[in-house]
Design an enzyme around this catalytic site. Structure first.
Site, PDB file in Angstrom:
ATOM      1  N   LYS A 113       0.978  -1.257   0.034  1.00 36.26           N
ATOM      2  CA  LYS A 113      -0.177   0.054   0.174  1.00 36.26           C
ATOM      3  C   LYS A 113       0.882   1.202   0.141  1.00 36.26           C
ATOM      4  O   LYS A 113       2.042   1.107   0.581  1.00 36.26           O
ATOM      5  CB  LYS A 113      -0.942   0.197   1.231  1.00 36.26           C
ATOM      6  CG  LYS A 113      -2.163   0.631   1.144  1.00 36.26           C
ATOM      7  CD  LYS A 113      -3.134   0.163   0.326  1.00 36.26           C
ATOM      8  CE  LYS A 113      -4.481   0.674   0.447  1.00 36.26           C
ATOM      9  NZ  LYS A 113      -5.369  -0.457   0.021  1.00 36.26           N
TER      10      LYS A 113
HETATM   11  N1  GLU Z   1      -7.357  -0.368  -3.050  1.00 35.08           N
HETATM   12  C1  GLU Z   1      -7.896  -1.061  -3.353  1.00 35.08           C
HETATM   13  C2  GLU Z   1      -8.011  -2.268  -2.154  1.00 35.08           C
HETATM   14  O1  GLU Z   1      -7.735  -1.986  -1.005  1.00 35.08           O
HETATM   15  C3  GLU Z   1      -7.568  -2.092  -4.596  1.00 35.08           C
HETATM   16  C4  GLU Z   1      -5.967  -2.591  -4.794  1.00 35.08           C
HETATM   17  C5  GLU Z   1      -5.796  -2.903  -6.123  1.00 35.08           C
HETATM   18  O2  GLU Z   1      -6.586  -3.041  -6.869  1.00 35.08           O
HETATM   19  O3  GLU Z   1      -4.482  -3.055  -6.392  1.00 35.08           O
HETATM   20  O4  GLU Z   1      -8.115  -3.537  -2.230  1.00 35.08           O
END
Ligand code: GLU
Length: 426
Positions: A113
């Site tokens: 993240k």
């Molecule tokens: N931000 C989204 C999540 O928390 C998607 C992450 C992604 O598609 O890599 O799952």
């Protein structure tokens, strides 16, 4: 309920919640202390400062982060968040949840993240673009289609991903669409990615309702958050499943209408720059009141840590569908499960986004693109079979009504087995 507070008396933070969930799953794994510690430790954390020339000529410096929590199963995957409260500990917890989410869905990824501590609504479009380009430049050494693939999260969108892809490509000297997912279709994005998380949440709710014998045509729903997750989920639940959406809030408050809200009209209103509470076709509703509404389905679809010892007693729903990552502390969740609430854990409930991100990445590598129908069908298959797997695991382990722990056991076991097979270098 018992106070959900740590020794310091502070409320439980996202990282506490993540680690509490892992500790709860631990007894169901045959794992040594050393190996468990390896699962808990973030693999790589990068802190960057992001200087941005503002429109008034001054330079402001923002704090940015990218945490690659675990990369044993493949390149790391996870969104980029722009929010004033972003910090290293929060991003680490979110990267941990991505690890367990990709493992649960059996996608060939680890978890990551990133984020910048900034209020994107306070920036001009030019400032937002310059911030994005500089942040991506700062994290460029550790991202890439084979290393770590960012995507949208709270406060970022398709346009931000297009700038991210462009910046990374300019640095390399050629176009590299696979470096991010959640891009606009014109620059290599996938059909169905924009709606994917919300559609997945709605589908998860339909699976839970089926299991509980609830007729969705007769159910009432309340949602916290009306962004890409909450708005899409509410429209699908309303239009395709026949649910009545009675309450919606965003960070400024919201509205309640026991006759049901026209969420499609509300979505158009919000897209035009309005706020949910200004929509007008119902009574004013605060975020706190939303969590006290008697409804069949409650969907926290905003930020983490919104359900804890302070408000869990007020919650009156049959299904809690975690559209957000980490919306409930472990103690609050356990309390609800004991009361018979069916909790759809975030790592399952909101996984539709990363599933279609995976499809986008695969399509980009193959340079062969699929139809929206194909994507929807493939995403449903993964979610439906994973749901069955979680239910079977909870039955096998005697974890009645605790889908979170069953899901965590599946995920942690998968990563642990890979750690064992790959061994320890050197
Ligand atoms: N931000 C989204 C999540 O928390 C998607 C992450 C992604 O598609 O890599 O799952």
């Amino acid at each position: 309920m018992a106070k959900d507070k740590g020794k310091s008396g502070e409320k439980s933070s996202p990282i506490d919640t993540l680690y509490n969930q892992m500790e709860k799953a631990r007894p169901y794994l045959d794992i040594s202390d050393d190996h468990f510690l390896k699962l808990k430790k973030p693999k790589r954390s990068l802190i960057v400062s992001v200087p941005v020339r503002m429109d008034d000529g001054r330079i402001r410096i923002f704090d940015g982060y990218r945490v690659q929590f675990n990369m044993a199963r493949g390149p790391t995957k996870g969104g980029v968040r722009y929010h004033p409260d972003v910090n290293l500990s929060e991003i680490t917890a979110l990267a941990g949840w991505m690890t367990w989410k990709t493992a649960l869905m059996n996608l060939p990824y680890g978890g990551a993240k990133g984020g910048v501590s900034v209020d994107p609504e306070a920036l001009s479009p030019g400032e937002l673009e310059r911030l994005t380009r500089r942040y991506i430049t700062e994290i460029a050494p550790i991202i890439g289609p084979e290393r770590d693939i960012p995507a949208p999260d709270v406060g970022t969108n398709e346009q931000v991903m297009a700038w991210a892809m462009d910046t990374y490509s300019i640095l390399a000297g050629y176009s590299i669409p696979g470096v991010v997912t959640g891009k606009p279709i014109l620059v290599g994005g996938s059909h169905g990615r924009l709606e994917a998380t919300g559609r997945g949440v709605a589908f998860a709710i339909s699976l839970a309702a089926q299991k509980m014998g609830l007729d969705l045509q007769e159910t009432t729903v309340a949602l916290q958050g009306f962004g890409n997750v909450g708005a899409v989920a509410s429209m699908i639940l309303h239009l395709e499943e026949g649910c009545k959406i009675v309450g919606v809030t965003d960070r400024h408050g919201g509205i309640y209408n026991d006759k049901g809200l026209d969420v499609c009209k509300m979505n158009a209103f919000v897209k035009d720059g309005g706020y949910v509470h200004e929509f007008g076709e119902g009574d004013a509703l605060t975020n706190e009141e939303l969590f006290s509404l008697p409804v069949d389905v409650l969907v926290p679809a905003a930020l983490e840590g919104v359900i804890d010892e302070g408000n869990v007693d007020n919650i009156d729903c049959k299904i809690l569908a975690e559209g957000a990552n980490g919306p409930a502390s472990l103690a609050a969740e356990s309390y609800l499960q004991d009361k018979g609430v069916f909790v759809l854990p975030d790592i399952f409930c909101n996984a539709g986004g990363v599933i279609v991100s995976y499809f986008e990445w695969v399509q980009g590598i193959q340079m062969y693109f699929w139809s929206k129908q194909e994507i929807r069908e493939k995403a449903r298959q993964i979610m439906a079979s994973t749901f069955k797997e979680i239910l079977a695991k909870s039955k096998e382990l005697g974890l009645d009504n605790d889908l979170r722990t069953a899901a965590m056991v599946i995920s942690m076991e998968r990563v642990y087995q890979v750690h064992k097979l790959r061994g320890l270098y050197p």
